[in-house]
Design an enzyme around this catalytic site. Structure first.
Site, PDB file in Angstrom:
ATOM      1  CD  GLU A   8      -1.476  -2.417   1.731  1.00  0.00           C
ATOM      2  OE1 GLU A   8      -2.278  -3.355   1.815  1.00  0.00           O
ATOM      3  OE2 GLU A   8      -0.271  -2.533   2.024  1.00  0.00           O
ATOM      4  NE  ARG A  47       6.443 -13.854 -11.460  1.00  0.00           N
ATOM      5  CZ  ARG A  47       5.968 -12.638 -11.234  1.00  0.00           C
ATOM      6  NH1 ARG A  47       6.201 -11.657 -12.100  1.00  0.00           N
ATOM      7  NH2 ARG A  47       5.253 -12.385 -10.167  1.00  0.00           N
ATOM      8  CG  LEU A  59      15.159 -11.883  -9.637  1.00  0.00           C
ATOM      9  CD1 LEU A  59      15.253 -12.218  -8.157  1.00  0.00           C
ATOM     10  CD2 LEU A  59      13.749 -12.110 -10.151  1.00  0.00           C
ATOM     11  N   GLY A  60      14.815  -7.730 -11.336  1.00  0.00           N
ATOM     12  CA  GLY A  60      14.874  -6.282 -11.178  1.00  0.00           C
ATOM     13  C   GLY A  60      15.187  -5.502 -12.437  1.00  0.00           C
ATOM     14  CD  GLU A  61      19.180  -6.271 -15.489  1.00  0.00           C
ATOM     15  OE1 GLU A  61      20.011  -5.382 -15.747  1.00  0.00           O
ATOM     16  OE2 GLU A  61      19.304  -7.456 -15.875  1.00  0.00           O
ATOM     17  CD  GLU A  65       5.640  -4.142 -14.121  1.00  0.00           C
ATOM     18  OE1 GLU A  65       6.115  -5.101 -14.765  1.00  0.00           O
ATOM     19  OE2 GLU A  65       5.864  -3.961 -12.914  1.00  0.00           O
TER      20      GLU A  65
END
Length: 397
Positions: free
Chosen positions: A50, A246, A283-285, A312
């Site tokens: 949140e 994934r 990850l994160g790209e 996205e």
């Protein structure tokens, strides 16, 4: 009366426990220590999700006012502290804890994120004439039915809200049905879409038009995507592919699938890029890959995983293709399909659709443009909401 009495008795027991060696978190939630600093606006969110979604709103308010943020979890509190804002664990909905917190902070405005309703907190804020607002408000049909059994609790909470921006029309209607005054209703805003809506997508060029991204794929999805891409590539030899899996730990397995088709594979985990097939096994790209592609195949939708977010790729103006398993985002994909920003494609039809869109740059570009327009419409206007909250805080001086 029963709720207030029960919370008072519970607080007495918890204070005894805290004095006998309770945790620092419990002491903070009881308002015992540390004493929070004074602020103009108190923003409360349950936890990391949140608070992250509302960060653009929180930081906009913090540029003009002293903002104090609370969370129900230590990870949420620490997240906000990392933004450089005063952050604390929220006081429990008990008379002493909430009173001590309000005595210290003395806010003009209290803003709750998404879907928390605290009857005692609401009453104590109203007694001090502190304006109350809720943004990104959401309530499920099940929760609405439950609250409807306790009109004496939920009714006054909703009546005291000066401004409410719901996340969706269904939540808005349910809240009105439970007692929210229509005069308090602001234009809807989906907090989770604010960050993608703020992204500035790159302009389309030949490189983007010829790049296909398979985003967040799962086991069993890479094979048909690879085969469809190979067929489409016969008509368009410039067509390239990024496979962003994934779970990066599947990198060796997917690399073997690519090589089995006599294709050279470049792995991002080995700091390699370029070539016809790039295996994004890090990850994160994901933003990096969305920025490069003009067409995105969303994974998790061709296998039984409920799909992944379309917002996205929509943010980057990608044409969106997806399979039939989109249970996690039914409404989102429905809106995108209706506007022409996304297409439902089975694995058998995937080669033909890739061939069609890779050969029709105008059609693919129109899909991407439509997808982003739906995103912007669904996200809502944060500036208008920020202005409304600003006015409430200023009027409370």
């Amino acid at each position: 009366m029963i709720y207030a009495l029960s919370s008072r008795l519970a607080e007495t027991a918890l204070r005894i426990r805290a004095r006998l060696g309770g945790s620092r978190a419990l002491r903070q939630r009881l308002g015992m220590s540390p004493r929070p600093e004074q602020g103009d606006i108190w923003v409360h969110g349950a936890s990391v999700g949140e608070l992250t979604s509302a960060r653009p709103i929180i930081e906009a308010l913090a540029s003009e006012f002293r903002v104090i943020v609370t969370a129900n979890s230590e990870t949420g509190r620490d997240l906000v502290a990392g933004w450089g804002l005063p952050a604390y664990l929220a006081p429990l909905d008990m008379p002493g804890a909430t009173t001590r917190f309000l005595d210290a902070v003395q806010p003009r405005l209290q803003v709750t994120l998404e879907g928390e309703f605290w009857p005692l907190r609401s009453r104590l804020l109203a007694q001090r004439r502190i304006a109350q607002a809720m943004i990104g408000a959401r309530i499920s049909e099940k929760s609405a039915r439950l609250w409807s059994r306790f009109p004496g609790l939920i009714g006054p909470v909703l009546e005291r809200l000066a401004a409410v921006s719901a996340q969706d029309p269904y939540s808005e209607a349910r809240l009105i049905g439970l007692g929210l005054p229509r005069a308090a209703v602001l234009p809807r805003l989906d907090l989770k879409l604010l960050t993608p809506a703020a992204i500035m997508p790159p302009e389309s060029d030949a490189n983007r038009r010829n790049m296909i991204l398979a985003a967040s794929t799962h086991q069993g999805e890479e094979e048909p995507i690879l085969d469809a891409w190979l067929q489409a590539r016969k008509a368009n030899p410039e067509l390239r592919l990024i496979l962003a899996i994934r779970h990066p730990q599947r990198g060796d397995e997917v690399a073997a699938l690519i090589r089995s088709r006599n294709l050279a594979v470049r792995r991002r985990s080995e700091e390699a890029e370029g070539g016809d097939v790039l295996l994004a096994d890090t990850l994160g790209e994901m933003d990096r890959w969305y920025r490069r592609a003009g067409l995105c195949i969303v994974g998790g939708s061709f296998s039984d995983h409920g799909g992944h977010t379309p917002w996205e790729p929509a943010a980057y103006r990608c044409a969106i293709l997806h399979g039939p398993n989109i249970g996690n985002f039914v409404d989102a994909y429905g809106a995108l399909q209706e506007a022409g920003g996304a297409r439902l494609v089975g694995t058998e039809a995937l080669p033909d659709v890739l061939n069609e869109l890779s050969g029709d740059a105008a059609a693919a570009k129109a899909m991407g443009r439509a997808a982003r327009e739906v995103l912007l419409a669904q996200a809502g206007d944060p500036d208008a909401l920020i202005a409304s909250l600003r006015d409430l805080a200023v009027r409370a001086k």
